[in-house]
Design a protein around this motif. Structure first.
Motif, PDB file in Angstrom:
ATOM      1  N   TYR A   1       2.032  -0.909  -8.275  1.00  0.00           N
ATOM      2  CA  TYR A   1       1.389  -0.317  -7.134  1.00  0.00           C
ATOM      3  C   TYR A   1       1.151   0.983  -7.147  1.00  0.00           C
ATOM      4  CZ  TYR A   1       2.042  -5.213  -5.683  1.00  0.00           C
ATOM      5  OH  TYR A   1       2.388  -6.593  -5.719  1.00  0.00           O
TER       6      TYR A   1
ATOM      7  N   GLN B   1       0.583   5.483   0.430  1.00  0.00           N
ATOM      8  CA  GLN B   1      -0.247   6.597   0.641  1.00  0.00           C
ATOM      9  C   GLN B   1       0.486   7.942   0.504  1.00  0.00           C
ATOM     10  OE1 GLN B   1      -3.404   6.067   2.461  1.00  0.00           O
ATOM     11  NE2 GLN B   1      -3.788   8.407   2.664  1.00  0.00           N
TER      12      GLN B   1
ATOM     13  N   TYR C   1       4.972   3.980   2.368  1.00  0.00           N
ATOM     14  CA  TYR C   1       4.713   2.599   2.003  1.00  0.00           C
ATOM     15  C   TYR C   1       4.582   1.783   3.022  1.00  0.00           C
ATOM     16  CZ  TYR C   1       6.688  -1.742  -0.219  1.00  0.00           C
ATOM     17  OH  TYR C   1       6.812  -3.026  -0.780  1.00  0.00           O
TER      18      TYR C   1
ATOM     19  N   GLY D   1      -0.577   4.769  -5.129  1.00  0.00           N
ATOM     20  CA  GLY D   1      -1.350   5.433  -3.814  1.00  0.00           C
ATOM     21  C   GLY D   1      -2.501   6.108  -4.545  1.00  0.00           C
ATOM     22  N   GLN D   2      -3.051   6.545  -3.611  1.00  0.00           N
ATOM     23  CA  GLN D   2      -4.588   7.392  -4.162  1.00  0.00           C
ATOM     24  C   GLN D   2      -4.357   8.495  -4.615  1.00  0.00           C
ATOM     25  OE1 GLN D   2      -3.215   7.722  -1.336  1.00  0.00           O
ATOM     26  NE2 GLN D   2      -3.715   9.683  -0.547  1.00  0.00           N
TER      27      GLN D   2
ATOM     28  N   GLN E   1       0.890  -1.108   0.032  1.00  0.00           N
ATOM     29  CA  GLN E   1       0.054   0.043  -0.060  1.00  0.00           C
ATOM     30  C   GLN E   1       0.901   1.215  -0.082  1.00  0.00           C
ATOM     31  OE1 GLN E   1      -2.601  -0.395   3.553  1.00  0.00           O
ATOM     32  NE2 GLN E   1      -4.386  -1.350   1.916  1.00  0.00           N
TER      33      GLN E   1
END
Length: 124
Positions: A113, A4, A23, A115-116, A2
């Motif tokens: 991957y 952020q 991370y 983030g948002q 994930q």
């Protein structure tokens, strides 16, 4: 894995901002990390990337000499220091992780991957 992203905001041209990317998940030091940005109606654009080995950095021509990317493997953090911001830097900024071993760090399609995103708005 994930990611952020944070630190975005509204600033005036010439100001500075520092974006952070936290991370979590699998071993952080397996992944190169990139920053990309996207404004409404435009394609995703490469901004900067830092390698997992040696901390090599690469920047888009439009941000070179203004932005500085760094990573702290001990804290699983990546940063993007943005100086002398311009109106055209306005976008949503995303951090992403790539295990391609620095083969194509500027290509968003190779990143595994994401983030948002965090919004950066630069006004005059």
């Amino acid at each position: 894995v994930q990611l952020q992203a944070s630190g975005g905001g509204r600033v005036q041209a010439g100001d500075s901002l520092r974006l952070s990317c936290a991370y979590s998940g699998r071993t952080f030091n397996r992944y190169d990390i990139g920053w990309f940005r996207q404004d409404s109606g435009t394609d995703r654009q490469f901004v900067a990337a830092v390698s997992v080995i040696g901390g090599r950095t690469i920047y888009a021509e439009s941000v070179r000499d203004r932005f500085i990317m760094s990573r702290d493997n001990a804290s699983n953090m990546v940063y993007l220091q943005m100086n002398s911001l311009k109106l055209e830097d306005t976008a949503v900024y995303y951090c992403a992780a790539d295990n391609a071993k620095w083969r194509t760090p500027t290509n968003w399609k190779t990143y595994n991957y994401w983030g948002q995103g965090t919004q950066v708005t630069v006004s005059s």
